[in-house]
Structures are given as C-alpha cells and as structure tokens.
Design a protein around this motif. Sequence first.
Motif, PDB file in Angstrom:
ATOM      1  N   UNK A 196      -0.741  -7.958  15.307  1.00  0.00           N
ATOM      2  CA  UNK A 196       0.405  -7.976  13.661  1.00  0.00           C
ATOM      3  C   UNK A 196      -0.291  -9.748  13.214  1.00  0.00           C
ATOM      4  N   UNK A 197       0.262 -10.608  13.858  1.00  0.00           N
ATOM      5  CA  UNK A 197      -0.096 -12.003  13.281  1.00  0.00           C
ATOM      6  C   UNK A 197      -1.443 -12.146  12.626  1.00  0.00           C
ATOM      7  N   UNK A 198      -2.392 -12.228  13.609  1.00  0.00           N
ATOM      8  CA  UNK A 198      -3.683 -11.871  13.440  1.00  0.00           C
ATOM      9  C   UNK A 198      -3.935 -11.018  11.699  1.00  0.00           C
ATOM     10  N   UNK A 199      -3.426  -9.847  11.759  1.00  0.00           N
ATOM     11  CA  UNK A 199      -3.090  -9.055  10.852  1.00  0.00           C
ATOM     12  C   UNK A 199      -2.862  -9.743   9.219  1.00  0.00           C
ATOM     13  N   UNK A 200      -2.030 -10.337   9.928  1.00  0.00           N
ATOM     14  CA  UNK A 200      -1.077 -11.043   8.273  1.00  0.00           C
ATOM     15  C   UNK A 200      -1.858 -12.738   7.758  1.00  0.00           C
ATOM     16  N   UNK A 201      -2.303 -13.254   9.259  1.00  0.00           N
ATOM     17  CA  UNK A 201      -2.529 -14.525   8.423  1.00  0.00           C
ATOM     18  C   UNK A 201      -3.946 -14.566   8.181  1.00  0.00           C
ATOM     19  N   UNK A 202      -5.075 -12.958   8.944  1.00  0.00           N
ATOM     20  CA  UNK A 202      -6.276 -12.858   8.423  1.00  0.00           C
ATOM     21  C   UNK A 202      -6.199 -11.635   6.675  1.00  0.00           C
ATOM     22  N   UNK A 203      -5.683 -12.140   6.148  1.00  0.00           N
ATOM     23  CA  UNK A 203      -5.861 -11.091   4.793  1.00  0.00           C
ATOM     24  C   UNK A 203      -5.955 -11.430   3.376  1.00  0.00           C
ATOM     25  N   UNK A 204      -5.540 -10.725   2.879  1.00  0.00           N
ATOM     26  CA  UNK A 204      -5.936 -11.389   1.192  1.00  0.00           C
ATOM     27  C   UNK A 204      -4.488 -12.440   0.852  1.00  0.00           C
TER      28      UNK A 204
END
Length: 363
Positions: free
Chosen positions: A258-266
């Motif tokens: 979840x953390x990676x999905x947040x920081x690697x986002x638009x």
Amino acid sequence: MSVRLKLTLSYAGFLMVAGLLLLAAVWLFLLRYVPDRAMLYNPDDRPYGVFPIRSALLGVFAPRAAAVLAFLLVFGLVGGWLLAGRMLAPLTRITDATRLATHGSLAHRIRLPGRRDEFRELADAFDAMLARLEAHVAEQQRFAANASHELRTPLAISKTLLDVARDDPHADTGELVERLHAVNARAIDLTEALLLLSRANQRSFVPEPVDLSLLAEEATETLLPLAEKHGVTIETDADLALTSGSPALLLQLTTNLVHNAIVHNLPEHGTVRVGTGVRGETAVLTVENTGERLTPERAETLTEPFQRGTERVHADHAGVGLGLAIIKTITQAHGGTLTLTPRATGGIRVAVELPACVPRPAG
C-alpha cells in the motif's frame, strides 16, 4: 573396494552361481540316471556294445566342467569390469562436476546425453541445482554490492557534513543537524529493511492462521494520513481471505504494498485499490494504483533489490529500494507467488497469491 570392483565381483559371482546351477541340473536330471555298472546288450540289438557307466562319464565330464567354470570366472571378471565401467561412466561425470562446483565453478553443466534413466535424471537434477545455485550466488553478489553502495552513500554524506562543520565553526548548526538527522534516518531505514529481508529469507516464524482482509484494512487505516497528504484516494474491497503464516511479516508485506502504491502514484488525484479474496485454493491480495506507464520488461525488474520503477514523486518518502524485494521474499517464504502487471492506463497491479487456509467450523 570401489563400486566398480564390487559390481564386477557381483557380476562374476552371479555368473559362477548360474554355471554351478547348470552343472547341478545336468547331474540331477541326466547323470544320476546313468547306471554305475557295465551293461551288455544283445549283439543283434541296435545300438549294441557296452553302455557307458556313471563313473566313466564323470571322469570325462568333471575336467571339462572345471574348465568351463574357470572360463566363466575370467569372462565374468573381465566382462563385469568393462560393463561396470560403462554403466558407471555417467556417475564419473557427475562426480567431476561436483568437484568443480566444490571449487567454486558453478557454470559447468553435465548435460548427460542418452536415454532418460536414473543417471540421466540425477544429472539433470544436478544441472538444475547448479543453475539455481549460480543464480542465487549472482543475486547475493549483486545484493551485497548494491547494499554496500546504498549504505556508503548516507555515510559519505554524513562524513562530508561533519567535515564542513569542522572546517567552518560558524556554520548553521541547526541546518546541519537537520540534514544529518535525515541522512541517519535513511541509513536506519535501510538497515531495518535489510534485517527484515534476512529474517524473511530464513523463514524463522511459526505459521498461524491469518486473515488478509484484516491486514489490508489495518494497513490502509495506518497509511490513510499519508494518502490524504499526497492527494491519493484509497479504495478497499476486502473479502475474507484466510491463509497461514506470520502475521507480522504478512502485515509488513501488505503495508509495503500500500505504501508503494501511494508514493508511486500521480502527483495529484491518484487512486489506490486494495482487494482481498479467495480464488480456488488460493488467498489473493491485490493492490493497484494509478501512475506512469510501465513496460512488462521494466515491471519484471522491480522485485530486484534497490530497483525503483520511476523517480519518487514525493521526496520525503524516497525509500531504500527494497520494498518489492521484501514483498517478494515474504511471499516466497509463505509458499506464494508475486505477480506484477502494468495497467494499460498507467500504474501497476500487484497480486500476492498464498495457499488458502480452510476455516475451522465453530464449536
């Protein structure tokens, strides 16, 4: 004695036993019925003359039988030695490959030709083991080199900052302390990630029933302030998904995803979707996000240590490049598989599949 000599003696011994059994059969079913006294026939009968007696036949038969047994012994030893050598030749090649591997040469392969028999299967299994060992050693060497490089960077920065402070006593200590604190925090994060990766590799945990849906909810609640800070919306669709493993490691896996999905986002108006469920005998955890487009080739490399998909959008969460490597290691330690699939509209979909655990009925 060597195995070849043992096989040779075994072949010769069986051949001698077979010869003795054949002679015993001749005696039992033929010579024992020959009379032991001379018998005269009527000259008018055909055949006529003196019928041979048992003792005379034995006198002629015994030396020749001994010669035949001696020939069988020599033939069995020579033939057995050659046959054993031919049969054990693949084992010699496997032994040579083992010696080479012992001295550090993992690139050598046996590649045993011929039909698939026990030796061929052993050689193929040994080749597969050498391939895995070579890949593992290469991965460990790359990991050690990358870890040394990543750890050297914050230490070198700290040394530079301290040298500047020593050479300039009137420098702004507040800014210096802040920068040292940031660098030290990054080094600590990297060290903790390396320790977690080592712990997952060792599989030093007692399996317990774990519900992935509860872990997904806990991870999203924990990281919700981070998502709100960066303008990312988290959508959760968590159905019951029981598996068996370490609750702490699986929570770390879910949190990292979840953390990676947040920081690697638009940069703004990004979305993260977290879902859990059961598919057949597999408990599935999926996390997908919006973001830049990735090629399938690039996505395959993201699980390698210190690989980063794109430049971090948020500088305050630069990461240490071990997030997906830790996720992959934890997944493999639990007997699962990790799949990374780029989304056509941008971003990536990560699926963790673990063996499902059937819930026990209450009572």
